[in-house]
Design a protein around this motif. Structure first.
Motif, PDB file in Angstrom:
ATOM      1  N   GLY A  14       0.636  -1.034  -0.166  1.00  0.00           N
ATOM      2  CA  GLY A  14      -0.066   0.329  -0.109  1.00  0.00           C
ATOM      3  C   GLY A  14       0.591   1.461   0.064  1.00  0.00           C
ATOM      4  N   GLY A  15       2.220   1.296   0.058  1.00  0.00           N
ATOM      5  CA  GLY A  15       2.520   2.099   0.323  1.00  0.00           C
ATOM      6  C   GLY A  15       3.332   2.954  -1.025  1.00  0.00           C
ATOM      7  N   SER A  16       4.336   3.552  -1.468  1.00  0.00           N
ATOM      8  CA  SER A  16       4.567   4.541  -2.594  1.00  0.00           C
ATOM      9  C   SER A  16       6.028   4.486  -3.055  1.00  0.00           C
ATOM     10  N   LEU A  17       6.742   4.517  -3.239  1.00  0.00           N
ATOM     11  CA  LEU A  17       8.307   4.764  -3.560  1.00  0.00           C
ATOM     12  C   LEU A  17       8.586   5.229  -4.739  1.00  0.00           C
ATOM     13  N   ARG A  18       9.691   6.204  -5.326  1.00  0.00           N
ATOM     14  CA  ARG A  18       9.971   7.072  -6.086  1.00  0.00           C
ATOM     15  C   ARG A  18      10.667   6.728  -6.716  1.00  0.00           C
ATOM     16  N   LEU A  19      10.988   5.911  -8.203  1.00  0.00           N
ATOM     17  CA  LEU A  19      12.116   5.250  -8.317  1.00  0.00           C
ATOM     18  C   LEU A  19      13.024   6.446  -9.467  1.00  0.00           C
ATOM     19  N   SER A  20      14.290   6.836  -9.637  1.00  0.00           N
ATOM     20  CA  SER A  20      15.049   7.833 -10.366  1.00  0.00           C
ATOM     21  C   SER A  20      15.721   7.433 -11.342  1.00  0.00           C
ATOM     22  N   CYS A  21      16.145   7.583 -12.479  1.00  0.00           N
ATOM     23  CA  CYS A  21      17.255   7.369 -13.381  1.00  0.00           C
ATOM     24  C   CYS A  21      17.908   7.585 -13.730  1.00  0.00           C
ATOM     25  N   PHE A  46       8.820  -6.132 -18.734  1.00  0.00           N
ATOM     26  CA  PHE A  46       8.137  -4.155 -18.829  1.00  0.00           C
ATOM     27  C   PHE A  46       7.386  -4.310 -17.421  1.00  0.00           C
ATOM     28  N   VAL A  47       7.754  -2.709 -17.618  1.00  0.00           N
ATOM     29  CA  VAL A  47       7.180  -2.218 -16.865  1.00  0.00           C
ATOM     30  C   VAL A  47       6.468  -0.597 -16.837  1.00  0.00           C
ATOM     31  N   ALA A  48       7.098  -0.207 -17.412  1.00  0.00           N
ATOM     32  CA  ALA A  48       6.769   1.455 -17.863  1.00  0.00           C
ATOM     33  C   ALA A  48       7.653   1.714 -18.773  1.00  0.00           C
ATOM     34  N   ALA A  49       7.108   2.306 -20.646  1.00  0.00           N
ATOM     35  CA  ALA A  49       7.866   3.377 -21.416  1.00  0.00           C
ATOM     36  C   ALA A  49       7.284   4.511 -21.495  1.00  0.00           C
ATOM     37  N   ILE A  50       8.704   5.302 -21.787  1.00  0.00           N
ATOM     38  CA  ILE A  50       8.134   6.841 -22.208  1.00  0.00           C
ATOM     39  C   ILE A  50       8.780   7.541 -23.210  1.00  0.00           C
ATOM     40  N   GLY A  64      -3.145   2.744 -13.667  1.00  0.00           N
ATOM     41  CA  GLY A  64      -3.521   3.391 -12.797  1.00  0.00           C
ATOM     42  C   GLY A  64      -2.319   3.432 -11.568  1.00  0.00           C
ATOM     43  N   ARG A  65      -1.493   2.878 -11.083  1.00  0.00           N
ATOM     44  CA  ARG A  65      -0.464   2.534  -9.700  1.00  0.00           C
ATOM     45  C   ARG A  65       0.869   3.075  -9.901  1.00  0.00           C
ATOM     46  N   PHE A  66       1.367   2.952 -10.783  1.00  0.00           N
ATOM     47  CA  PHE A  66       2.655   3.923 -11.193  1.00  0.00           C
ATOM     48  C   PHE A  66       2.611   4.663 -12.904  1.00  0.00           C
ATOM     49  N   ALA A  67       3.147   5.063 -12.401  1.00  0.00           N
ATOM     50  CA  ALA A  67       3.882   6.870 -13.106  1.00  0.00           C
ATOM     51  C   ALA A  67       4.865   6.899 -13.688  1.00  0.00           C
ATOM     52  N   THR A  76      17.120  12.671 -16.251  1.00  0.00           N
ATOM     53  CA  THR A  76      16.371  11.982 -15.181  1.00  0.00           C
ATOM     54  C   THR A  76      15.313  11.253 -15.690  1.00  0.00           C
ATOM     55  N   VAL A  77      14.850  10.172 -15.324  1.00  0.00           N
ATOM     56  CA  VAL A  77      13.945   9.273 -15.894  1.00  0.00           C
ATOM     57  C   VAL A  77      12.939   9.012 -14.534  1.00  0.00           C
ATOM     58  N   PHE A  78      11.717   9.190 -13.946  1.00  0.00           N
ATOM     59  CA  PHE A  78      11.689   8.452 -12.869  1.00  0.00           C
ATOM     60  C   PHE A  78      10.227   7.041 -12.775  1.00  0.00           C
ATOM     61  N   LEU A  79       9.717   6.902 -12.068  1.00  0.00           N
ATOM     62  CA  LEU A  79       8.943   5.676 -11.901  1.00  0.00           C
ATOM     63  C   LEU A  79       8.551   6.042 -10.320  1.00  0.00           C
ATOM     64  N   GLN A  80       7.180   6.658 -10.678  1.00  0.00           N
ATOM     65  CA  GLN A  80       6.642   6.834  -9.183  1.00  0.00           C
ATOM     66  C   GLN A  80       5.596   5.315  -9.173  1.00  0.00           C
ATOM     67  N   MET A  81       5.593   5.197  -7.755  1.00  0.00           N
ATOM     68  CA  MET A  81       4.849   3.771  -7.629  1.00  0.00           C
ATOM     69  C   MET A  81       4.197   4.041  -6.858  1.00  0.00           C
ATOM     70  N   ASN A  82       2.982   3.940  -6.757  1.00  0.00           N
ATOM     71  CA  ASN A  82       2.173   4.345  -5.383  1.00  0.00           C
ATOM     72  C   ASN A  82       0.791   2.511  -5.207  1.00  0.00           C
TER      73      ASN A  82
END
Length: 122
Positions: A14-21, A46-50, A64-67, A76-82
């Motif tokens: 239920g928590g969140s993390l924000r990954l950075s690259c 695969f998780v996500a791409a931009i 709906g959970r990750f952005a 930098t690219v980010f992955l917000q995980m909720n």
């Protein structure tokens, strides 16, 4: 292009993390970027791409959970995980594709960073 992922850790369900690259190299701003993950005993998925123009794609399991987002000024690219779930536990890696659009296939990406561990406890 050199990539360095960070931001992983241990979090409760239920928590969140924000990954950075963080990326080096002039081609970052025009590169498609992807996030992939690999859990123990499983294949990389695969998780996500931009794209450089902010077109995004998500795996159904995280939609709906990750952005995914990017800051070209900071390379930098980010992955917000909720709403994290135990099944999100994996090593998360970022990848760059200087030529071509976003892709769900790891083989389409030319550069990879070292992964960052994400562990979600139940």
């Amino acid at each position: 292009v050199q990539l360095q992922a960070s931001g992983g850790g241990l979090v409760q369900a239920g928590g969140s993390l924000r990954l950075s690259c963080a990326a080096s190299g002039r081609t970052f701003s025009r590169s498609a970027m992807g996030w992939f993950r690999q859990a123990p005993g499983k294949e990389r998925e695969f998780v996500a791409a931009i794209t450089w123009s902010w077109s995004t794609d998500y795996a159904d399991s995280v939609k709906g959970r990750f952005a995914i987002s990017r800051d070209n000024a900071k390379n930098t690219v980010f992955l917000q995980m909720n709403s994290l779930k135990p099944e999100d536990t994996a090593i998360y890696s970022c990848a760059a594709r200087p030529s071509g659009g976003r892709s769900r296939y790891p083989s389409d990406y030319d550069y990879w960073g070292q992964g960052t561990q994400v562990t979600v406890s139940s």
